[in-house]
Design a protein around this motif. Structure first.
Motif, PDB file in Angstrom:
ATOM      1  N   PHE A 168     -13.538  30.105 -42.521  1.00 29.87           N
ATOM      2  CA  PHE A 168     -14.954  29.920 -42.190  1.00 29.87           C
ATOM      3  C   PHE A 168     -15.879  30.486 -43.271  1.00 29.87           C
ATOM      4  CE2 PHE A 168     -18.781  31.624 -40.198  1.00 29.87           C
ATOM      5  CZ  PHE A 168     -19.177  30.613 -39.355  1.00 29.87           C
ATOM      6  N   ARG A 188     -26.413  38.311 -43.790  1.00 32.87           N
ATOM      7  CA  ARG A 188     -25.626  39.152 -44.711  1.00 32.87           C
ATOM      8  C   ARG A 188     -26.527  39.943 -45.660  1.00 32.87           C
ATOM      9  NH1 ARG A 188     -21.982  34.651 -44.029  1.00 32.87           N
ATOM     10  NH2 ARG A 188     -23.075  33.441 -45.604  1.00 32.87           N
ATOM     11  N   LEU A 220     -13.861  40.995 -38.588  1.00 36.03           N
ATOM     12  CA  LEU A 220     -13.636  39.538 -38.478  1.00 36.03           C
ATOM     13  C   LEU A 220     -14.213  38.925 -39.747  1.00 36.03           C
ATOM     14  CD1 LEU A 220     -15.154  39.781 -34.968  1.00 36.03           C
ATOM     15  CD2 LEU A 220     -12.762  39.184 -35.279  1.00 36.03           C
ATOM     16  N   SER A 221     -13.400  38.906 -40.803  1.00 34.53           N
ATOM     17  CA  SER A 221     -13.957  38.710 -42.148  1.00 34.53           C
ATOM     18  C   SER A 221     -14.085  37.276 -42.612  1.00 34.53           C
ATOM     19  CB  SER A 221     -13.065  39.408 -43.183  1.00 34.53           C
ATOM     20  OG  SER A 221     -13.277  40.764 -43.141  1.00 34.53           O
ATOM     21  N   ALA A 222     -13.194  36.372 -42.175  1.00 33.07           N
ATOM     22  CA  ALA A 222     -13.090  35.006 -42.701  1.00 33.07           C
ATOM     23  C   ALA A 222     -12.897  35.059 -44.226  1.00 33.07           C
ATOM     24  CB  ALA A 222     -14.289  34.172 -42.281  1.00 33.07           C
ATOM     25  N   ILE A 241     -16.742  37.430 -47.279  1.00 32.73           N
ATOM     26  CA  ILE A 241     -17.988  37.514 -48.055  1.00 32.73           C
ATOM     27  C   ILE A 241     -18.838  38.744 -47.748  1.00 32.73           C
ATOM     28  CG2 ILE A 241     -19.184  35.901 -46.485  1.00 32.73           C
ATOM     29  CD1 ILE A 241     -20.354  35.145 -49.608  1.00 32.73           C
ATOM     30  N   ARG A 242     -18.931  39.113 -46.473  1.00 33.20           N
ATOM     31  CA  ARG A 242     -19.796  40.240 -46.100  1.00 33.20           C
ATOM     32  C   ARG A 242     -19.251  41.552 -46.685  1.00 33.20           C
ATOM     33  NH1 ARG A 242     -23.433  40.390 -41.599  1.00 33.20           N
ATOM     34  NH2 ARG A 242     -22.754  38.275 -41.208  1.00 33.20           N
ATOM     35  N   ASP A 260      -8.798  39.917 -41.016  1.00 29.09           N
ATOM     36  CA  ASP A 260      -8.827  38.653 -40.277  1.00 29.09           C
ATOM     37  C   ASP A 260      -7.404  38.335 -39.853  1.00 29.09           C
ATOM     38  OD1 ASP A 260     -11.188  36.227 -40.270  1.00 29.09           O
ATOM     39  OD2 ASP A 260      -9.166  35.673 -39.641  1.00 29.09           O
ATOM     40  N   TRP A 261      -7.240  37.758 -38.667  1.00 25.68           N
ATOM     41  CA  TRP A 261      -5.882  37.453 -38.216  1.00 25.68           C
ATOM     42  C   TRP A 261      -5.377  36.124 -38.768  1.00 25.68           C
ATOM     43  CZ3 TRP A 261      -6.201  36.768 -32.126  1.00 25.68           C
ATOM     44  CH2 TRP A 261      -7.000  35.676 -31.826  1.00 25.68           C
ATOM     45  N   LYS A 282      -4.649  41.601 -39.250  1.00 22.88           N
ATOM     46  CA  LYS A 282      -4.325  42.094 -37.905  1.00 22.88           C
ATOM     47  C   LYS A 282      -5.242  41.478 -36.877  1.00 22.88           C
ATOM     48  CE  LYS A 282      -2.343  46.484 -38.971  1.00 22.88           C
ATOM     49  NZ  LYS A 282      -2.261  47.880 -38.688  1.00 22.88           N
ATOM     50  N   ASN A 283      -4.838  41.586 -35.640  1.00 25.86           N
ATOM     51  CA  ASN A 283      -5.791  41.319 -34.567  1.00 25.86           C
ATOM     52  C   ASN A 283      -6.858  42.432 -34.654  1.00 25.86           C
ATOM     53  OD1 ASN A 283      -7.170  41.358 -32.052  1.00 25.86           O
ATOM     54  ND2 ASN A 283      -5.455  40.265 -31.117  1.00 25.86           N
ATOM     55  N   ALA A 284      -8.109  42.052 -34.684  1.00 22.57           N
ATOM     56  CA  ALA A 284      -9.191  43.037 -34.857  1.00 22.57           C
ATOM     57  C   ALA A 284      -9.100  44.151 -33.816  1.00 22.57           C
ATOM     58  CB  ALA A 284     -10.545  42.333 -34.762  1.00 22.57           C
ATOM     59  N   ASP A 304     -18.673  40.368 -36.553  1.00 17.83           N
ATOM     60  CA  ASP A 304     -19.408  39.122 -36.808  1.00 17.83           C
ATOM     61  C   ASP A 304     -18.510  37.953 -36.383  1.00 17.83           C
ATOM     62  OD1 ASP A 304     -21.555  37.524 -37.931  1.00 17.83           O
ATOM     63  OD2 ASP A 304     -20.205  37.100 -39.591  1.00 17.83           O
ATOM     64  N   PRO A 305     -18.371  37.764 -35.070  1.00 14.38           N
ATOM     65  CA  PRO A 305     -17.379  36.812 -34.565  1.00 14.38           C
ATOM     66  C   PRO A 305     -17.932  35.388 -34.438  1.00 14.38           C
ATOM     67  CG  PRO A 305     -18.393  37.980 -32.751  1.00 14.38           C
ATOM     68  CD  PRO A 305     -19.086  38.452 -33.996  1.00 14.38           C
ATOM     69  N   PHE A 306     -17.051  34.450 -34.056  1.00 18.02           N
ATOM     70  CA  PHE A 306     -17.494  33.153 -33.557  1.00 18.02           C
ATOM     71  C   PHE A 306     -17.997  33.431 -32.144  1.00 18.02           C
ATOM     72  CE2 PHE A 306     -13.682  31.280 -35.968  1.00 18.02           C
ATOM     73  CZ  PHE A 306     -14.459  30.775 -36.991  1.00 18.02           C
ATOM     74  N   PHE A 322     -14.451  42.242 -28.327  1.00 19.48           N
ATOM     75  CA  PHE A 322     -14.165  43.241 -29.370  1.00 19.48           C
ATOM     76  C   PHE A 322     -14.941  44.547 -29.157  1.00 19.48           C
ATOM     77  CE2 PHE A 322     -13.948  38.942 -31.222  1.00 19.48           C
ATOM     78  CZ  PHE A 322     -12.587  38.889 -31.475  1.00 19.48           C
TER      79      PHE A 322
HETATM   80  N1  SAM Z   1     -17.951  37.689 -40.985  1.00 18.47           N
HETATM   81  C1  SAM Z   1     -17.746  36.389 -41.600  1.00 18.47           C
HETATM   82  C2  SAM Z   1     -18.925  36.030 -42.549  1.00 18.47           C
HETATM   83  O1  SAM Z   1     -19.897  36.812 -42.673  1.00 18.47           O
HETATM   84  O2  SAM Z   1     -18.829  34.952 -43.160  1.00 18.47           O
HETATM   85  C3  SAM Z   1     -17.550  35.303 -40.582  1.00 18.47           C
HETATM   86  C4  SAM Z   1     -16.486  35.540 -39.584  1.00 18.47           C
HETATM   87  S1  SAM Z   1     -16.038  34.140 -38.630  1.00 18.47           S
HETATM   88  C5  SAM Z   1     -17.473  33.850 -37.684  1.00 18.47           C
HETATM   89  C6  SAM Z   1     -14.934  34.826 -37.448  1.00 18.47           C
HETATM   90  C7  SAM Z   1     -13.540  35.120 -37.997  1.00 18.47           C
HETATM   91  O3  SAM Z   1     -12.846  35.899 -37.011  1.00 18.47           O
HETATM   92  C8  SAM Z   1     -12.636  33.905 -38.253  1.00 18.47           C
HETATM   93  O4  SAM Z   1     -12.249  33.888 -39.592  1.00 18.47           O
HETATM   94  C9  SAM Z   1     -11.410  34.124 -37.335  1.00 18.47           C
HETATM   95  O5  SAM Z   1     -10.182  33.784 -37.942  1.00 18.47           O
HETATM   96  C10 SAM Z   1     -11.468  35.607 -37.071  1.00 18.47           C
HETATM   97  N2  SAM Z   1     -10.891  36.066 -35.785  1.00 18.47           N
HETATM   98  C11 SAM Z   1     -11.115  35.574 -34.545  1.00 18.47           C
HETATM   99  N3  SAM Z   1     -10.495  36.332 -33.611  1.00 18.47           N
HETATM  100  C12 SAM Z   1      -9.879  37.338 -34.282  1.00 18.47           C
HETATM  101  C13 SAM Z   1      -9.120  38.464 -33.866  1.00 18.47           C
HETATM  102  N4  SAM Z   1      -8.847  38.702 -32.574  1.00 18.47           N
HETATM  103  N5  SAM Z   1      -8.662  39.299 -34.819  1.00 18.47           N
HETATM  104  C14 SAM Z   1      -8.926  39.083 -36.137  1.00 18.47           C
HETATM  105  N6  SAM Z   1      -9.654  38.033 -36.576  1.00 18.47           N
HETATM  106  C15 SAM Z   1     -10.129  37.173 -35.671  1.00 18.47           C
END
Ligand code: SAM
Length: 382
Positions: free
Chosen positions: A30, A39, A67-69, A72-73, A89-90, A116-118, A133-135, A141
């Motif tokens: 993402f 950001r 939750l890094s994707a 970038i942040r 990020d998982w 890891k799982n966050a 910063d989730p979806f 979380f």
């Molecule tokens: N922070 C990022 C930015 O500023 O561009 C955007 C993050 S994006 C909205 C959410 C991310 O959370 C996705 O890449 C997804 O794979 C990750 N994700 C969702 N559930 C997760 C979990 N339980 N543990 C780790 N990562 C997770």
């Protein structure tokens, strides 16, 4: 992937395949360019916050973008501020891209990729600064983030429909609170989110002090200073409560406390009140912190600086009284055309009330005047 530049940082981000759905969430990793202002403010706010922490050569300040994707942040934070970041990020694809970005920027001494799982990561370790910063909703979380965080908790929520009452049951499930979907639904969303975070923190005898909270387009974002202490947490919970709102006349009252008597009927017109909450009734911003972020952004090289500064000035200068009034709604009821919002504010002030504009909406204002006074004052503007 392609290279983009935000602030002073060049990052590889994914390009959706040709013919594919171009929504950011459809990409293998993402990246949403529409969140650049979020950001940019994040970099400035973290920088200002770090300047306020006593330097201790023995201790490294740690930041986690849970939750890094693409990363970038956190990559920008490590590169532009130098704070030690964990980029988690998982998703395997995301983690590979994060590592590639760390290598390209040559910041391996202050940034680490984590796969890891966050919730697992946040339960395993304490971080000075936790960023969520989730979806959609941050709710799944919050428990782990509240446990992990030491100094600063930053949270984005993009599930504005549940937060603001448009998807009522989903909001109730995620935030254990009842919102209103009325004229001040955007402020409602911020206060429902803050109420939930405060209750999660109190489980760990932690308190929060909002430094900045804003509702921008489709998301809510907040920066909370965290402190430890059971007594402090007890005091913080005094800022949780309810809003009694009369749908008939628009009168509203804030009632602090978790088990408190609430009048069934409006004290202004006696019609039946609607009740929202539990939610946060305390302050949303620290004006000095907002000024410091503005000063930081003025110096910083970032794409959305001027837009961010304008919004932050509104946050800094708005009265911290729940909830704002919408002039158009009041004028519609009175059968009048709306005036310049600054004129309304001036008239309220001239009549001895506190009044300000608000970042939530350009047609709205905040005041300590009651609806009956507001209607009289607006009716006399001609
Ligand atoms: N922070 C990022 C930015 O500023 O561009 C955007 C993050 S994006 C909205 C959410 C991310 O959370 C996705 O890449 C997804 O794979 C990750 N994700 C969702 N559930 C997760 C979990 N339980 N543990 C780790 N990562 C997770």
């Amino acid at each position: 992937v392609r290279t983009i530049k935000e602030g002073d940082t060049e990052v590889l981000v994914p390009v959706p395949e040709e013919g594919a759905n171009f929504a950011p969430s459809a990409a293998p990793v993402f990246y949403n360019p529409a969140m650049e202002m979020n950001r940019d403010i994040s970099i400035a706010a973290t920088s200002v916050f770090l300047k306020g922490i006593e330097p201790d050569p023995e201790k490294v300040i740690t930041y986690v973008d849970a939750l890094s994707a693409s990363g970038i942040r956190g990559l920008r934070l490590a590169n532009e501020i130098g704070v030690h970041t964990t980029l988690n990020d998982w998703s395997e694809d995301a983690c590979e891209l994060i590592q590639q970005n760390i290598d390209r920027l040559d910041i391996g001494d202050k940034a680490v990729a984590s796969h890891k799982n966050a919730n697992v990561l946040l339960h395993e370790k304490h971080f000075n600064i936790v960023d969520l910063d989730p979806f959609g909703t941050p709710a799944p979380f919050l428990a782990a983030a509240a446990r992990s965080v030491v100094n600063l908790l930053a949270v984005t929520a993009t599930d504005t429909a549940p937060l603001c009452g448009a998807h009522l049951n989903s909001g109730i499930r995620k935030y254990a609170a009842i919102p209103f979907n009325n004229e001040y639904h955007s402020e409602m969303g911020v206060r429902i989110l803050l109420g939930k975070i405060a209750r999660e923190l109190s489980l760990h005898d932690k308190t929060m002090r909002p430094l900045l909270s804003h509702a921008t387009r489709h998301y809510v974002r907040t920066y909370l200073e965290i402190k430890k202490g059971a007594k402090r947490a007890d005091q913080m919970l005094n800022d949780i409560g309810f809003i009694a709102h009369c749908p008939s006349c628009g009168h509203r009252e804030a009632i602090n406390g978790l088990a408190v008597p609430i009048e069934k009927n409006c004290s202004n017109c006696s019609e039946e009140n609607m009740i929202a909450g539990p939610l946060w009734l305390g302050k949303l911003h620290d004006p000095e912190f907002c000024s410091d972020i503005i000063a930081d952004l003025e110096e910083r090289n970032c794409g959305t600086g001027q837009k961010a500064i304008k919004m932050l000035e509104f946050c800094r200068d708005e009265l911290d009284i729940p909830m704002f009034y919408d002039q158009h709604l009041i004028c519609k009821k009175l059968g009048l055309s709306a005036s310049e919002i600054d004129r309304v504010i001036q008239e309220l002030r001239d009549n001895g009330f506190l009044a300000s504009r608000t970042h939530f909406s350009g047609t709205s204002f905040k005041t300590d005047a009651k609806i009956t006074d507001i209607e009289k004052i607006i009716s006399n503007i001609r």
